[in-house]
Design a protein around this motif. Structure first.
Motif, PDB file in Angstrom:
ATOM      1  N   CYS A  51       0.811  -1.217   0.000  1.00  0.00           N
ATOM      2  CA  CYS A  51       0.000   0.000   0.000  1.00  0.00           C
ATOM      3  C   CYS A  51       0.844   1.266   0.000  1.00  0.00           C
ATOM      4  CB  CYS A  51      -0.964   0.009   1.182  1.00  0.00           C
ATOM      5  SG  CYS A  51      -0.202   0.395   2.773  1.00  0.00           S
ATOM      6  N   ASP A  54      -2.748   7.570   1.471  1.00  0.00           N
ATOM      7  CA  ASP A  54      -4.006   8.163   1.013  1.00  0.00           C
ATOM      8  C   ASP A  54      -4.605   7.407  -0.167  1.00  0.00           C
ATOM      9  OD1 ASP A  54      -4.204  10.360   2.926  1.00  0.00           O
ATOM     10  OD2 ASP A  54      -2.414  11.137   1.952  1.00  0.00           O
ATOM     11  N   ASP A  55      -4.769   8.065  -1.323  1.00  0.00           N
ATOM     12  CA  ASP A  55      -5.400   7.427  -2.477  1.00  0.00           C
ATOM     13  C   ASP A  55      -4.408   6.658  -3.357  1.00  0.00           C
ATOM     14  OD1 ASP A  55      -8.117   8.391  -2.038  1.00  0.00           O
ATOM     15  OD2 ASP A  55      -7.301  10.375  -2.484  1.00  0.00           O
ATOM     16  N   GLN A  56      -3.143   6.616  -2.934  1.00  0.00           N
ATOM     17  CA  GLN A  56      -2.091   5.836  -3.596  1.00  0.00           C
ATOM     18  C   GLN A  56      -1.753   6.337  -5.008  1.00  0.00           C
ATOM     19  OE1 GLN A  56      -1.904   1.605  -1.952  1.00  0.00           O
ATOM     20  NE2 GLN A  56      -4.071   1.773  -2.521  1.00  0.00           N
ATOM     21  N   TYR A  57      -1.965   7.641  -5.228  1.00  0.00           N
ATOM     22  CA  TYR A  57      -1.596   8.209  -6.520  1.00  0.00           C
ATOM     23  C   TYR A  57      -0.077   8.161  -6.729  1.00  0.00           C
ATOM     24  CZ  TYR A  57      -6.347  10.106  -6.853  1.00  0.00           C
ATOM     25  OH  TYR A  57      -7.718  10.239  -6.921  1.00  0.00           O
ATOM     26  N   ASP A 237       1.159  11.664  -0.623  1.00  0.00           N
ATOM     27  CA  ASP A 237       0.568  11.137  -1.851  1.00  0.00           C
ATOM     28  C   ASP A 237       0.616  12.122  -3.008  1.00  0.00           C
ATOM     29  OD1 ASP A 237      -0.619   9.085  -3.287  1.00  0.00           O
ATOM     30  OD2 ASP A 237      -2.656   9.726  -2.830  1.00  0.00           O
TER      31      ASP A 237
END
Length: 343
Positions: A51, A54-57, A237
């Protein structure tokens, strides 16, 4: 076909789904190694390693950035003997690839020659998967560097994890107050280099450099090398990919110290591109973990062999026979590299 599994068909007991790409038990790509490792690892363990924040951008951006850099093939060059070896710190390796420092690996008697200081974690990033699926260390493993320093009992989350999961500013302050010196230090400054120089004779490598100005400061303050890294997308992120900032960071260093690089490397061609854009050595983190999860030492050797063959093949098709000959002219970026502009 022998050696090929289609798990969807196995689980359903029916016909295989034609939209699902079968995974080889004998993997030939890093992606296949990861898929096999994912099947073998507990979910909490896989989530911990895979992982981002946050949104893994940033995590995805690290990988996707390589698709925006193209290798320019050269023809009619003698590539009958392609040499993938390189030398750094007086040490010669058969590949310009090394293993990135990764947490939660039990290491001993490894013959360390350098001290890698992670400088991008004054606090832990907001890793949602970790918060939803907490990693609990098994009884036979411990965090050796904070042994007896953490008040939590076996099976309970660490102070760092409690801080990452704090829901309010007040709660975070209370955790920090109780934590004292058992967490990542938000107080570190460039003075840490002077302190380490007095404490060790090993080479000092700063890991987590993204800004050209920080690269220049690292040179001025006496670092022996830097690692261009955004912590695998696990900290902030909304940052660029490491590949996007690499050319400007390398330019700032100007060859004075080695530039190491990590982030999103999944192909031998990725190694080629990173070297062309200024890296002296490329680090791999998650692929090593996937290799371990897939088949231990043999799995890690599989990962290294895959990258080695892909790199050698890329070099030959690009008309390059040695690592030293991989220059910026060998690649084309679809976007300008990211640096820091003066206002």
């Amino acid at each position: 076909m022998a050696g090929i599994r289609d798990d969807a068909a196995v689980k359903s007991g029916g016909e295989s789904n034609p939209l699902i790409i079968p995974v080889l038990d004998d993997p030939i790509t890093i992606s296949e190694v990861e898929q096999l490792a994912r099947r073998r690892l507990p979910k909490a363990v896989y989530d911990y390693y895979s992982c981002g924040a946050d949104d893994q951008y940033a995590l995805r951006r690290n990988v996707d950035a390589f698709s925006e850099v193209y290798v320019l093939p050269r023809i009619l060059r003698d590539v009958s003997l392609v040499d993938t070896s390189t030398t750094i710190f007086g040490w010669t390796t058969t590949l310009p690839v090394a293993f990135a420092p990764s947490a939660m690996q039990k290491l001993a008697d490894a013959g360390y020659e350098a001290l890698v200081v992670t400088v991008d974690t004054p606090v832990l990033g907001n890793r949602l998967n970790e918060r939803k699926t907490p990693l609990i260390l098994p009884p036979h493993l411990r965090l050796a560097n904070i042994k007896n320093a953490n008040a939590t009992k076996s099976g309970e989350p660490t102070v760092n994890r409690l801080l990452m999961d704090a829901r309010t500013a007040e709660q975070a302050k209370e955790i920090l107050k109780k934590a004292k010196k058992t967490i990542h230090s938000p107080e570190l400054t460039w003075d840490v280099l002077s302190h380490l120089r007095r404490s060790t004779s090993m080479k000092i490598i700063l890991k987590g450099i993204m800004a050209p100005e920080d690269a220049r400061l690292a040179v001025e303050r006496g670092a022996d090398a830097i690692v261009v890294s955004n912590h695998g997308g696990r900290q902030l992120d909304c940052v660029p990919s490491t590949l996007e900032v690499l050319p400007q960071v390398a330019k700032a260093v100007d060859g004075k110290i080695p530039v190491l690089f990590d982030g999103g490397v999944r192909r031998g061609s990725d190694v080629f591109k990173a070297i062309a854009l200024g890296a002296d050595l490329v680090l791999i983190g998650r692929p090593v973990i996937w290799g371990l999860g897939y088949k231990g030492q043999e799995g890690v050797e599989t990962v290294v062999n895959i990258l080695g063959r892909e790199l050698s093949r890329t070099m030959a098709l690009a008309g390059v026979s040695s690592i030293a000959d991989i220059k910026k002219a060998a690649v084309h970026m679809t976007r300008e590299p990211i640096g820091v502009s003066k206002l």
